[in-house]
Design a protein around this motif. Sequence first.
Motif, PDB file in Angstrom:
ATOM      1  N   LEU A   1       0.683  -1.241  -0.019  1.00 20.83           N
ATOM      2  CA  LEU A   1      -0.078   0.005   0.036  1.00 20.83           C
ATOM      3  C   LEU A   1       0.911   1.165   0.025  1.00 20.83           C
ATOM      4  O   LEU A   1       0.405   2.380  -0.021  1.00 20.83           O
ATOM      5  CB  LEU A   1      -1.007   0.054   1.091  1.00 20.83           C
ATOM      6  CG  LEU A   1      -2.084  -0.969   1.146  1.00 20.83           C
ATOM      7  CD1 LEU A   1      -2.647  -1.008   2.550  1.00 20.83           C
ATOM      8  CD2 LEU A   1      -2.951  -1.142   0.138  1.00 20.83           C
ATOM      9  N   ARG A   2       2.059   1.089   0.130  1.00 19.26           N
ATOM     10  CA  ARG A   2       3.149   2.485  -0.205  1.00 19.26           C
ATOM     11  C   ARG A   2       2.930   3.112   1.162  1.00 19.26           C
ATOM     12  O   ARG A   2       3.218   4.117   1.202  1.00 19.26           O
ATOM     13  CB  ARG A   2       2.788   3.259  -1.318  1.00 19.26           C
ATOM     14  CG  ARG A   2       2.992   2.577  -2.667  1.00 19.26           C
ATOM     15  CD  ARG A   2       4.545   1.944  -2.914  1.00 19.26           C
ATOM     16  NE  ARG A   2       4.542   1.376  -3.849  1.00 19.26           N
ATOM     17  CZ  ARG A   2       5.757   0.497  -4.467  1.00 19.26           C
ATOM     18  NH1 ARG A   2       6.929   0.521  -3.636  1.00 19.26           N
ATOM     19  NH2 ARG A   2       5.879  -0.218  -5.141  1.00 19.26           N
ATOM     20  N   GLN A   3       2.593   2.471   2.382  1.00 20.28           N
ATOM     21  CA  GLN A   3       2.581   2.915   3.620  1.00 20.28           C
ATOM     22  C   GLN A   3       3.940   2.619   4.394  1.00 20.28           C
ATOM     23  O   GLN A   3       3.866   1.689   5.390  1.00 20.28           O
ATOM     24  CB  GLN A   3       1.261   2.690   4.458  1.00 20.28           C
ATOM     25  CG  GLN A   3       0.082   3.125   3.835  1.00 20.28           C
ATOM     26  CD  GLN A   3      -1.167   2.680   4.580  1.00 20.28           C
ATOM     27  OE1 GLN A   3      -1.027   2.450   5.785  1.00 20.28           O
ATOM     28  NE2 GLN A   3      -2.270   2.643   3.922  1.00 20.28           N
ATOM     29  N   SER A   4       5.151   3.293   4.116  1.00 22.41           N
ATOM     30  CA  SER A   4       6.101   2.884   4.497  1.00 22.41           C
ATOM     31  C   SER A   4       6.713   2.756   6.082  1.00 22.41           C
ATOM     32  O   SER A   4       7.170   1.993   6.654  1.00 22.41           O
ATOM     33  CB  SER A   4       7.534   3.571   3.547  1.00 22.41           C
ATOM     34  OG  SER A   4       7.145   4.814   3.828  1.00 22.41           O
ATOM     35  N   LYS A   5       5.892   4.022   6.435  1.00 17.99           N
ATOM     36  CA  LYS A   5       6.139   4.310   7.974  1.00 17.99           C
ATOM     37  C   LYS A   5       5.712   3.155   8.743  1.00 17.99           C
ATOM     38  O   LYS A   5       6.221   2.450   9.621  1.00 17.99           O
ATOM     39  CB  LYS A   5       5.516   5.397   8.301  1.00 17.99           C
ATOM     40  CG  LYS A   5       5.787   5.911   9.701  1.00 17.99           C
ATOM     41  CD  LYS A   5       5.368   7.292  10.090  1.00 17.99           C
ATOM     42  CE  LYS A   5       5.609   7.612  11.472  1.00 17.99           C
ATOM     43  NZ  LYS A   5       4.738   8.960  11.875  1.00 17.99           N
ATOM     44  N   ARG A   6       4.313   2.732   8.337  1.00 15.93           N
ATOM     45  CA  ARG A   6       3.582   1.603   8.940  1.00 15.93           C
ATOM     46  C   ARG A   6       4.345   0.536   8.803  1.00 15.93           C
ATOM     47  O   ARG A   6       4.574  -0.476   9.760  1.00 15.93           O
ATOM     48  CB  ARG A   6       2.290   1.581   8.660  1.00 15.93           C
ATOM     49  CG  ARG A   6       1.512   2.807   9.023  1.00 15.93           C
ATOM     50  CD  ARG A   6      -0.253   2.366   8.791  1.00 15.93           C
ATOM     51  NE  ARG A   6      -0.796   1.438   9.901  1.00 15.93           N
ATOM     52  CZ  ARG A   6      -1.740   0.558   9.623  1.00 15.93           C
ATOM     53  NH1 ARG A   6      -2.345   0.750   8.562  1.00 15.93           N
ATOM     54  NH2 ARG A   6      -2.069  -0.311  10.280  1.00 15.93           N
ATOM     55  N   ALA A   7       4.538   0.330   7.599  1.00 18.16           N
ATOM     56  CA  ALA A   7       5.541  -0.850   7.089  1.00 18.16           C
ATOM     57  C   ALA A   7       6.537  -1.220   8.078  1.00 18.16           C
ATOM     58  O   ALA A   7       6.972  -2.337   8.650  1.00 18.16           O
ATOM     59  CB  ALA A   7       5.867  -0.938   5.622  1.00 18.16           C
ATOM     60  N   LEU A   8       7.480  -0.249   8.200  1.00 18.96           N
ATOM     61  CA  LEU A   8       8.867  -0.272   8.999  1.00 18.96           C
ATOM     62  C   LEU A   8       8.327  -0.582  10.537  1.00 18.96           C
ATOM     63  O   LEU A   8       9.189  -1.358  11.274  1.00 18.96           O
ATOM     64  CB  LEU A   8       9.418   0.833   8.998  1.00 18.96           C
ATOM     65  CG  LEU A   8      10.173   1.040   7.486  1.00 18.96           C
ATOM     66  CD1 LEU A   8      10.799   2.551   7.248  1.00 18.96           C
ATOM     67  CD2 LEU A   8      11.231  -0.052   7.249  1.00 18.96           C
ATOM     68  N   GLU A   9       7.513   0.137  11.011  1.00 16.06           N
ATOM     69  CA  GLU A   9       6.929  -0.009  12.423  1.00 16.06           C
ATOM     70  C   GLU A   9       6.896  -1.699  12.584  1.00 16.06           C
ATOM     71  O   GLU A   9       6.945  -1.955  13.588  1.00 16.06           O
ATOM     72  CB  GLU A   9       5.684   0.712  12.782  1.00 16.06           C
ATOM     73  CG  GLU A   9       5.838   2.169  12.779  1.00 16.06           C
ATOM     74  CD  GLU A   9       4.740   3.146  13.015  1.00 16.06           C
ATOM     75  OE1 GLU A   9       3.539   2.273  13.016  1.00 16.06           O
ATOM     76  OE2 GLU A   9       4.633   4.242  13.167  1.00 16.06           O
ATOM     77  N   PHE A  10       5.994  -2.332  11.652  1.00 10.63           N
ATOM     78  CA  PHE A  10       5.632  -3.779  11.810  1.00 10.63           C
ATOM     79  C   PHE A  10       6.895  -4.287  11.847  1.00 10.63           C
ATOM     80  O   PHE A  10       6.983  -5.627  12.441  1.00 10.63           O
ATOM     81  CB  PHE A  10       4.396  -4.131  11.000  1.00 10.63           C
ATOM     82  CG  PHE A  10       3.254  -3.746  11.275  1.00 10.63           C
ATOM     83  CD1 PHE A  10       2.565  -4.342  12.546  1.00 10.63           C
ATOM     84  CD2 PHE A  10       2.380  -2.831  10.706  1.00 10.63           C
ATOM     85  CE1 PHE A  10       1.365  -3.910  12.877  1.00 10.63           C
ATOM     86  CE2 PHE A  10       1.149  -2.492  11.290  1.00 10.63           C
ATOM     87  CZ  PHE A  10       0.626  -2.919  12.268  1.00 10.63           C
ATOM     88  N   TYR A  11       7.814  -4.290  10.916  1.00 15.14           N
ATOM     89  CA  TYR A  11       9.174  -4.804  10.463  1.00 15.14           C
ATOM     90  C   TYR A  11       9.962  -4.785  11.985  1.00 15.14           C
ATOM     91  O   TYR A  11      10.517  -5.759  12.269  1.00 15.14           O
ATOM     92  CB  TYR A  11      10.004  -4.171   9.442  1.00 15.14           C
ATOM     93  CG  TYR A  11       9.454  -4.808   8.198  1.00 15.14           C
ATOM     94  CD1 TYR A  11       9.110  -6.056   7.849  1.00 15.14           C
ATOM     95  CD2 TYR A  11       9.090  -4.105   6.804  1.00 15.14           C
ATOM     96  CE1 TYR A  11       8.875  -6.965   6.622  1.00 15.14           C
ATOM     97  CE2 TYR A  11       8.669  -4.489   5.798  1.00 15.14           C
ATOM     98  CZ  TYR A  11       8.452  -6.034   5.608  1.00 15.14           C
ATOM     99  OH  TYR A  11       8.263  -6.462   4.720  1.00 15.14           O
ATOM    100  N   GLU A  12      10.055  -3.608  12.482  1.00 14.92           N
ATOM    101  CA  GLU A  12      10.751  -3.378  13.623  1.00 14.92           C
ATOM    102  C   GLU A  12       9.859  -4.240  14.845  1.00 14.92           C
ATOM    103  O   GLU A  12      10.906  -4.926  15.605  1.00 14.92           O
ATOM    104  CB  GLU A  12      10.839  -2.064  14.098  1.00 14.92           C
ATOM    105  CG  GLU A  12      11.599  -1.326  13.387  1.00 14.92           C
ATOM    106  CD  GLU A  12      12.954  -1.785  13.004  1.00 14.92           C
ATOM    107  OE1 GLU A  12      13.771  -2.155  14.045  1.00 14.92           O
ATOM    108  OE2 GLU A  12      13.281  -1.861  11.970  1.00 14.92           O
ATOM    109  N   LYS A  13       8.845  -4.630  15.244  1.00 12.25           N
ATOM    110  CA  LYS A  13       8.204  -5.192  15.878  1.00 12.25           C
ATOM    111  C   LYS A  13       8.416  -6.737  15.666  1.00 12.25           C
ATOM    112  O   LYS A  13       8.939  -7.587  16.602  1.00 12.25           O
ATOM    113  CB  LYS A  13       6.576  -5.151  15.959  1.00 12.25           C
ATOM    114  CG  LYS A  13       6.127  -3.734  16.571  1.00 12.25           C
ATOM    115  CD  LYS A  13       4.620  -3.622  16.398  1.00 12.25           C
ATOM    116  CE  LYS A  13       4.176  -2.170  16.941  1.00 12.25           C
ATOM    117  NZ  LYS A  13       2.832  -2.204  16.821  1.00 12.25           N
ATOM    118  N   ALA A  14       8.276  -7.219  14.572  1.00  9.06           N
ATOM    119  CA  ALA A  14       8.694  -8.456  13.907  1.00  9.06           C
ATOM    120  C   ALA A  14      10.019  -9.008  14.310  1.00  9.06           C
ATOM    121  O   ALA A  14      10.706  -9.929  14.764  1.00  9.06           O
ATOM    122  CB  ALA A  14       8.322  -8.722  12.356  1.00  9.06           C
ATOM    123  N   LEU A  15      11.028  -7.921  13.989  1.00  3.39           N
ATOM    124  CA  LEU A  15      12.620  -8.202  14.402  1.00  3.39           C
ATOM    125  C   LEU A  15      12.853  -8.278  15.571  1.00  3.39           C
ATOM    126  O   LEU A  15      13.498  -9.162  16.153  1.00  3.39           O
ATOM    127  CB  LEU A  15      13.308  -6.800  13.630  1.00  3.39           C
ATOM    128  CG  LEU A  15      14.765  -6.879  13.899  1.00  3.39           C
ATOM    129  CD1 LEU A  15      15.392  -7.894  13.129  1.00  3.39           C
ATOM    130  CD2 LEU A  15      15.453  -5.499  13.411  1.00  3.39           C
TER     131      LEU A  15
END
Length: 215
Positions: A1-15
């Motif tokens: 969805l090109r919502q990079s900020k939200r994507a990165l937030e979830f990636y950091e939680k997963a990491l």
Amino acid sequence: LRQSKRALEFYEKALSLYEKENDLEGIARIYNESGVVYRDDGDYKTANERFRKSLDLQIQRKDSTGIGYALEFIGYNQLLIKDYEESEQYLKQALAVREKIGDDFALMIKYTALGELYLETKQHELSNTYFEQSNAVARSIKFVDIQQYNYQQIMANYEALNNFEEAYKSLKLFNTLHDSIYKAQKLKDVEEITTKYETEKKEAQIENQQLLIVQ
């Protein structure tokens, strides 16, 4: 969805979760995937750092598939910042890994990436060699979209070489594939509309039958 900020937030939680479990495969995957988000946002430095961390972990794990992806991401990242020498080095390493594994889809992508690299560096004949190799694999696995893209690049190479006859042939192949994709999409749309209509019709019949029973 090109919502990079939200994507990165979830990636950091997963990491964070993967790190707690010491799940190296998960950590490496997150570095790759989040690196793509940084790359698409134009932050090539952070993207490169993430791809290299992924590569280090995949080498540690001796995961050929993961190594191939990390090498590809680094190579493509370097292509985007016009570091052509390093891009070629990593893309060719990735290609060697994929050829050894025999992953057709990944091979197809690698050939196209190398075609793009050599188009950028004005090595037009070499570029077309790789685009044609990509198309050969794409035809074998029936992947039409990338063939269309490849023919567009092949046409650009022939135009640069002033070989307008071959450029025209590539344009015709591009248009043929474009038409086939368009027709396939239209057929899919018609099938979806028909399915929806038939479903609604059946639901209406069931509802009418239930009303008759009640009466």
